[in-house]
Design a protein around this motif. Structure first.
Motif, PDB file in Angstrom:
ATOM      1  N   ASN A 108     -17.653  25.305  19.068  1.00  0.00           N
ATOM      2  CA  ASN A 108     -18.849  24.548  19.409  1.00  0.00           C
ATOM      3  C   ASN A 108     -18.527  23.063  19.206  1.00  0.00           C
ATOM      4  O   ASN A 108     -17.401  22.723  18.806  1.00  0.00           O
ATOM      5  CB  ASN A 108     -20.047  25.008  18.548  1.00  0.00           C
ATOM      6  N   PRO A 109     -19.466  22.162  19.476  1.00  0.00           N
ATOM      7  CA  PRO A 109     -19.148  20.732  19.308  1.00  0.00           C
ATOM      8  C   PRO A 109     -18.656  20.352  17.921  1.00  0.00           C
ATOM      9  O   PRO A 109     -17.892  19.386  17.775  1.00  0.00           O
ATOM     10  CB  PRO A 109     -20.477  20.048  19.646  1.00  0.00           C
ATOM     11  N   ASN A 110     -19.068  21.094  16.893  1.00  0.00           N
ATOM     12  CA  ASN A 110     -18.647  20.775  15.527  1.00  0.00           C
ATOM     13  C   ASN A 110     -17.230  21.244  15.205  1.00  0.00           C
ATOM     14  O   ASN A 110     -16.597  20.725  14.278  1.00  0.00           O
ATOM     15  CB  ASN A 110     -19.623  21.388  14.523  1.00  0.00           C
ATOM     16  N   THR A 111     -16.745  22.249  15.934  1.00  0.00           N
ATOM     17  CA  THR A 111     -15.420  22.803  15.639  1.00  0.00           C
ATOM     18  C   THR A 111     -14.400  22.529  16.739  1.00  0.00           C
ATOM     19  O   THR A 111     -13.208  22.778  16.550  1.00  0.00           O
ATOM     20  CB  THR A 111     -15.512  24.331  15.441  1.00  0.00           C
ATOM     21  N   TRP A 112     -14.848  22.033  17.882  1.00  0.00           N
ATOM     22  CA  TRP A 112     -13.995  21.849  19.063  1.00  0.00           C
ATOM     23  C   TRP A 112     -12.705  21.107  18.723  1.00  0.00           C
ATOM     24  O   TRP A 112     -11.598  21.566  19.052  1.00  0.00           O
ATOM     25  CB  TRP A 112     -14.792  21.104  20.131  1.00  0.00           C
ATOM     26  N   ALA A 113     -12.816  19.964  18.066  1.00  0.00           N
ATOM     27  CA  ALA A 113     -11.633  19.148  17.768  1.00  0.00           C
ATOM     28  C   ALA A 113     -10.666  19.886  16.848  1.00  0.00           C
ATOM     29  O   ALA A 113      -9.439  19.817  17.021  1.00  0.00           O
ATOM     30  CB  ALA A 113     -12.048  17.813  17.144  1.00  0.00           C
ATOM     31  N   HIS A 114     -11.204  20.613  15.867  1.00  0.00           N
ATOM     32  CA  HIS A 114     -10.333  21.335  14.948  1.00  0.00           C
ATOM     33  C   HIS A 114      -9.629  22.494  15.635  1.00  0.00           C
ATOM     34  O   HIS A 114      -8.450  22.782  15.362  1.00  0.00           O
ATOM     35  CB  HIS A 114     -11.122  21.853  13.744  1.00  0.00           C
ATOM     36  N   VAL A 115     -10.333  23.185  16.535  1.00  0.00           N
ATOM     37  CA  VAL A 115      -9.709  24.272  17.290  1.00  0.00           C
ATOM     38  C   VAL A 115      -8.519  23.738  18.080  1.00  0.00           C
ATOM     39  O   VAL A 115      -7.424  24.324  18.078  1.00  0.00           O
ATOM     40  CB  VAL A 115     -10.731  24.940  18.224  1.00  0.00           C
ATOM     41  N   GLU A 116      -8.698  22.604  18.745  1.00  0.00           N
ATOM     42  CA  GLU A 116      -7.608  22.030  19.524  1.00  0.00           C
ATOM     43  C   GLU A 116      -6.503  21.495  18.615  1.00  0.00           C
ATOM     44  O   GLU A 116      -5.315  21.573  18.959  1.00  0.00           O
ATOM     45  CB  GLU A 116      -8.146  20.944  20.450  1.00  0.00           C
ATOM     46  N   GLN A 117      -6.877  20.974  17.466  1.00  0.00           N
ATOM     47  CA  GLN A 117      -5.874  20.486  16.531  1.00  0.00           C
ATOM     48  C   GLN A 117      -4.957  21.618  16.079  1.00  0.00           C
ATOM     49  O   GLN A 117      -3.765  21.402  15.818  1.00  0.00           O
ATOM     50  CB  GLN A 117      -6.545  19.846  15.316  1.00  0.00           C
ATOM     51  N   GLY A 118      -5.490  22.835  15.993  1.00  0.00           N
ATOM     52  CA  GLY A 118      -4.655  23.980  15.630  1.00  0.00           C
ATOM     53  C   GLY A 118      -3.517  24.195  16.608  1.00  0.00           C
ATOM     54  O   GLY A 118      -2.386  24.514  16.208  1.00  0.00           O
ATOM     55  N   TYR A 119      -3.802  24.032  17.896  1.00  0.00           N
ATOM     56  CA  TYR A 119      -2.760  24.147  18.911  1.00  0.00           C
ATOM     57  C   TYR A 119      -1.774  22.992  18.829  1.00  0.00           C
ATOM     58  O   TYR A 119      -0.549  23.184  18.835  1.00  0.00           O
ATOM     59  CB  TYR A 119      -3.394  24.208  20.297  1.00  0.00           C
ATOM     60  N   LEU A 120      -2.293  21.772  18.724  1.00  0.00           N
ATOM     61  CA  LEU A 120      -1.433  20.599  18.687  1.00  0.00           C
ATOM     62  C   LEU A 120      -0.522  20.623  17.460  1.00  0.00           C
ATOM     63  O   LEU A 120       0.667  20.265  17.537  1.00  0.00           O
ATOM     64  CB  LEU A 120      -2.273  19.331  18.694  1.00  0.00           C
ATOM     65  N   ARG A 121      -1.071  21.042  16.340  1.00  0.00           N
ATOM     66  CA  ARG A 121      -0.282  21.122  15.118  1.00  0.00           C
ATOM     67  C   ARG A 121       0.828  22.166  15.272  1.00  0.00           C
ATOM     68  O   ARG A 121       1.968  21.930  14.876  1.00  0.00           O
ATOM     69  CB  ARG A 121      -1.198  21.482  13.945  1.00  0.00           C
ATOM     70  N   ALA A 122       0.512  23.312  15.855  1.00  0.00           N
ATOM     71  CA  ALA A 122       1.535  24.338  16.075  1.00  0.00           C
ATOM     72  C   ALA A 122       2.652  23.809  16.963  1.00  0.00           C
ATOM     73  O   ALA A 122       3.837  24.035  16.694  1.00  0.00           O
ATOM     74  CB  ALA A 122       0.900  25.584  16.698  1.00  0.00           C
TER      75      ALA A 122
END
Length: 382
Positions: A162-176
């Motif tokens: 959702n808007p509150n977690t969107w950035a963190h979800v994508e950060q998980g991919y970028l970090r990997a």
């Protein structure tokens, strides 16, 4: 021409079908691929395996099996050859931990990038309907509209994006990507010159989702070209021509990846396992300062935690102490043991991948959500 002894039912855009196919290709185990039509998904596969999920494997002797992790372990015992499970028990545990992180934690960003972005949603909605839903009667435009909207709702929104977690979800991919780029700049596979189960676990999201879906594929090509190269290398790898060795121990460039797992995947497994033991349907969890609310509880993921705990306990004494020190330093130890004995009661006889699993009556989020999509399509077209 001899007919292969295995038939793999799945999808050419499926997370776990790609993982299993890469393993079979590497081990040079002949198989034939069969698209998972709705007749198979709704009737035949559940009757044979007890689970509505893909891939499912049909053997020439009439047996059926499902679930990629126990399938790989079974093939390793039965087919021998160059192993993908390291002989070093600490390496084997770390490889399994990475595989579990790839299977269960990277699932969310993989689904997010596929169904949250318009370009991916349009493309994959078309591909899935054309590949899997041809036997479902109804207008193609309606089927495509339905799959796009239902996939986004059940695989993304109900899984905490959702808007509150969107950035963190994508950060998980970028970090990997960043962590793997550093590793693959130095060696061809996670633990050395040949792939292990850690590579095949990571291949699930990295192949059919992140390297092929429009938005994450562009990110991978620009941000982590060594990861993009690894995807092609693993798909083309064959055990007969991978003669290299594994590194000794756990190299330091893996430590940041373990820390990421200790801060993300393992706390999520622990929160899910606690909710499962308390017979709750949803749970909340804070991950790296981001709050995920009302996530669906998964019996399967409680079993995943049990399996990791059991594998750690199987490490011989002095090596177990060294492994514990490593896990403590990388923030993995506390969440791994936060819930002892999750009591999943999943596959209690240890028969997986051939057991009539409990997924069918108590599905994991991904299986339950896909079943809902299929059911809605049938209702709409009827």
């Amino acid at each position: 021409m001899n007919t292969p002894a295995l038939t793999v039912y799945g999808s050419k855009v499926s997370y776990f079908t790609g993982k299993l196919e890469a393993y079979l290709r590497y081990k040079e185990i002949p198989y034939q691929f069969q698209p998972m039509t709705m007749e198979y998904f709704n009737r035949i596969v559940p009757e044979k395996t007890g689970a509505q999920q893909m891939p499912a494997v049909e053997f020439a002797d009439g047996r059926w099996a499902t679930d990629t992790t126990p399938l790989i372990h079974w093939f390793e015992r039965e087919h021998g050859g160059k192993p993908v499970i390291p002989d070093d028990t600490v390496q084997a545990f770390v490889a399994s931990l990475i595989e579990d992180y790839a299977d269960e934690w990277l699932w969310r960003p993989a689904m997010h990038y596929r169904w949250s972005y318009h370009q991916g949603r349009q493309l994959l909605g078309t591909v899935l309907v054309d590949e899997l839903f041809g036997d479902v009667f109804g207008p193609t435009i309606l089927k495509r509209w339905t799959i796009r909207h239902r996939q986004k709702k059940h695989f993304v929104q109900r899984d905490g994006v959702n808007p509150n977690t969107w950035a963190h979800v994508e950060q998980g991919y970028l970090r990997a990507l960043d962590l793997l780029q550093e590793i693959f700049d130095k060696r061809p596979y996670i633990l050395g010159e040949r792939p292990t189960i850690a590579d095949f676990g990571l291949f699930g999201p990295m192949f059919r989702h992140f390297s092929q879906d429009p938005t994450p594929a562009e990110i991978m090509r620009l941000r982590a070209p060594a990861v993009f190269e690894w995807v092609g290398r693993l798909w083309n790898a064959r055990a007969s021509r991978c003669g290299g060795e594994l590194v000794e121990g756990i190299p330091e460039d893996l430590w940041p990846l373990l820390r990421e797992i200790g801060e993300t995947h393992l706390p999520n497994l622990a929160a899910n396992a606690a909710a499962w033991r308390e017979d709750r349907k949803t749970y909340d969890v804070g991950i790296q300062g981001t709050q995920y609310l009302d996530l669906p509880v998964s019996r399967y993921r409680a079993w995943c935690m049990e399996q990791l705990q059991a594998q750690f306990q199987s490490i011989p004494g002095e090596w177990r102490e060294k492994a514990q020190t490593l896990l403590e330093e990388q923030h993995c130890w506390e969440p791994l043991w936060q819930v002892r004995e999750p009591r999943s009661d999943y596959d209690p006889q240890g028969q997986a991948p051939f057991a009539v699993c409990l997924l069918y009556t108590s599905p994991s989020p991904r299986d339950e959500q896909f079943h809902l999509v299929c059911r809605l399509l049938i209702e709409k077209s009827g």
